[in-house]
Scaffold this motif. Structure first.
Motif, mmCIF file in Angstrom:
data_model
loop_
_atom_site.group_PDB
_atom_site.id
_atom_site.type_symbol
_atom_site.label_atom_id
_atom_site.label_comp_id
_atom_site.label_asym_id
_atom_site.label_seq_id
_atom_site.Cartn_x
_atom_site.Cartn_y
_atom_site.Cartn_z
ATOM 1 N N VAL A 63 0.852 -1.191 0.000
ATOM 2 C CA VAL A 63 0.000 0.000 0.000
ATOM 3 C C VAL A 63 0.888 1.242 0.000
ATOM 4 N N LEU A 64 0.625 2.143 -0.924
ATOM 5 C CA LEU A 64 1.387 3.381 -1.045
ATOM 6 C C LEU A 64 0.565 4.532 -0.479
ATOM 7 N N VAL A 65 1.243 5.465 0.145
ATOM 8 C CA VAL A 65 0.587 6.624 0.752
ATOM 9 C C VAL A 65 0.964 7.862 -0.048
ATOM 10 N N LEU A 66 -0.053 8.567 -0.529
ATOM 11 C CA LEU A 66 0.157 9.763 -1.349
ATOM 12 C C LEU A 66 -0.407 10.962 -0.617
ATOM 13 N N ASP A 103 4.166 7.360 -15.463
ATOM 14 C CA ASP A 103 4.557 7.392 -14.048
ATOM 15 C C ASP A 103 3.269 7.359 -13.234
ATOM 16 N N PHE A 104 2.901 6.183 -12.737
ATOM 17 C CA PHE A 104 1.599 6.063 -12.074
ATOM 18 C C PHE A 104 1.545 6.844 -10.769
ATOM 19 N N LEU A 105 2.676 7.040 -10.085
ATOM 20 C CA LEU A 105 2.670 7.849 -8.865
ATOM 21 C C LEU A 105 2.327 9.308 -9.176
ATOM 22 N N SER A 109 -1.192 11.313 -8.314
ATOM 23 C CA SER A 109 -1.120 12.545 -7.533
ATOM 24 C C SER A 109 -1.873 13.679 -8.221
ATOM 25 N N GLN A 110 -1.643 13.855 -9.506
ATOM 26 C CA GLN A 110 -2.324 14.925 -10.238
ATOM 27 C C GLN A 110 -3.829 14.683 -10.296
ATOM 28 N N LEU A 111 -4.224 13.444 -10.500
ATOM 29 C CA LEU A 111 -5.649 13.128 -10.540
ATOM 30 C C LEU A 111 -6.303 13.364 -9.193
ATOM 31 N N GLN A 140 -12.868 8.895 -3.284
ATOM 32 C CA GLN A 140 -12.311 7.548 -3.445
ATOM 33 C C GLN A 140 -12.949 6.814 -4.623
ATOM 34 N N THR A 141 -14.266 6.954 -4.787
ATOM 35 C CA THR A 141 -14.962 6.293 -5.892
ATOM 36 C C THR A 141 -14.490 6.829 -7.244
ATOM 37 N N ILE A 142 -14.360 8.145 -7.352
ATOM 38 C CA ILE A 142 -13.923 8.751 -8.619
ATOM 39 C C ILE A 142 -12.495 8.336 -8.949
ATOM 40 N N LEU A 143 -11.617 8.393 -7.963
ATOM 41 C CA LEU A 143 -10.222 8.019 -8.205
ATOM 42 C C LEU A 143 -10.103 6.544 -8.586
ATOM 43 N N ASP A 144 -10.866 5.700 -7.921
ATOM 44 C CA ASP A 144 -10.790 4.272 -8.208
ATOM 45 C C ASP A 144 -11.232 3.960 -9.639
ATOM 46 N N GLU A 145 -12.272 4.655 -10.094
ATOM 47 C CA GLU A 145 -12.732 4.445 -11.465
ATOM 48 C C GLU A 145 -11.706 4.944 -12.481
ATOM 49 N N GLN A 146 -11.075 6.071 -12.187
ATOM 50 C CA GLN A 146 -10.125 6.650 -13.142
ATOM 51 C C GLN A 146 -8.815 5.877 -13.201
ATOM 52 N N THR A 147 -8.390 5.298 -12.080
ATOM 53 C CA THR A 147 -7.100 4.605 -12.037
ATOM 54 C C THR A 147 -7.207 3.109 -12.323
ATOM 55 N N ASP A 148 -8.418 2.595 -12.453
ATOM 56 C CA ASP A 148 -8.576 1.165 -12.727
ATOM 57 C C ASP A 148 -7.882 0.737 -14.029
#
Length: 247
Positions: A63-66, A103-105, A109-111, A140-148
């Motif tokens: 698990v990464l912390v941003l 660069d997924f990190l 972060s930008q998203l 969390q829901t929006i980020l999860d959909e965008q990063t899937d």
């Protein structure tokens, strides 16, 4: 000469093994490219690469912390605030995380920053302060959909701090004080109402049972005489009842 030839061969074998053998920890995966084409994710444990032909990119499955820095946000009711947050996520598909985004990190972060501004800007300040869990779940829901599509799973989002302007803090303090005064007056009025209701019930009981008034009269005399500074001359209630108002 034969000895030197054997030594060269041994050195070549050692160098080959050093370049070909890789050890990945339990939480690591290696995305292997062979002549530029991905052949899959390897690991954990010992893996063998073909020198020069294979290239490996390691990724972590932990698990990464941003930390999302402060974002200037204007809420739906036109209040300017600063909001920051923290995002917990992990890589669930190492191949996608490497080939789908550079660069997924940095991309996550930008998203997260843009999503935080968008969500907080679409609601009123009271909603952000009183329903922070709702804001967290929406982000969390929006980020999860965008990063899937990147092979990333957003586990949790927490809004850490909301920085309000000084004038807004003073206004909220005045509002809270007014609310406390209102509650105190309501409680006081409720107490007066209950007391008057009980007195009315007591009057009805006494009127229905005269002996109750006699007992209350004797109790009052006892209380007054216990003070010691007042001389009490008890009178029967029957005498008091004979006293009539002048016509």
């Amino acid at each position: 000469m034969p000895f030197s030839g054997v030594g060269i061969i041994i050195a070549i074998v050692v160098l080959f093994l050093v370049a070909a053998l890789k050890i990945l920890r339990e939480y690591e995966r290696g995305v292997v490219f062979r002549l530029g084409r991905v052949i899959g994710a390897k690991g954990p444990g010992l893996i063998i690469l073909i020198p020069i032909i294979d290239r490996m990119v390691k990724t972590s499955l932990r698990v990464l912390v941003l930390d999302v820095p402060n974002q200037d946000v204007i809420t739906y009711d036109n209040v300017s605030i600063k909001v920051n947050a923290v995002v917990y996520f992990r890589v669930i598909d190492p191949v996608k995380a490497i080939i789908e985004v550079e660069d997924f990190l940095y991309a996550t972060s930008q998203l997260a920053q843009t999503t935080l501004r968008s969500v907080c800007g679409g609601v009123e300040l009271d909603t952000i302060l009183a329903h922070r869990d709702k804001i967290n779940n929406e982000i969390q829901t929006i980020l999860d959909e965008q990063t899937d599509p990147w092979g990333i799973k957003v586990i949790s989002v927490e809004v850490k701090h909301i920085d309000l302007p000084q004038e807004m803090q003073r206004a909220m303090a005045r509002q809270a004080e007014a609310e406390r005064d209102r509650r105190a007056k309501v409680i006081n009025a409720e107490g007066e109402f209950q007391a008057s209701k009980r007195l009315s019930e007591a009057a009805e009981i006494i009127s229905a049972h005269p002996q109750a008034l006699q007992l209350r009269y004797l109790q009052t005399l006892v209380e007054m005489s216990s003070e010691g500074s007042t001389t009490i001359i008890p009178l029967p209630l029957d005498l008091l009842s004979l006293v009539k108002k002048p016509e």
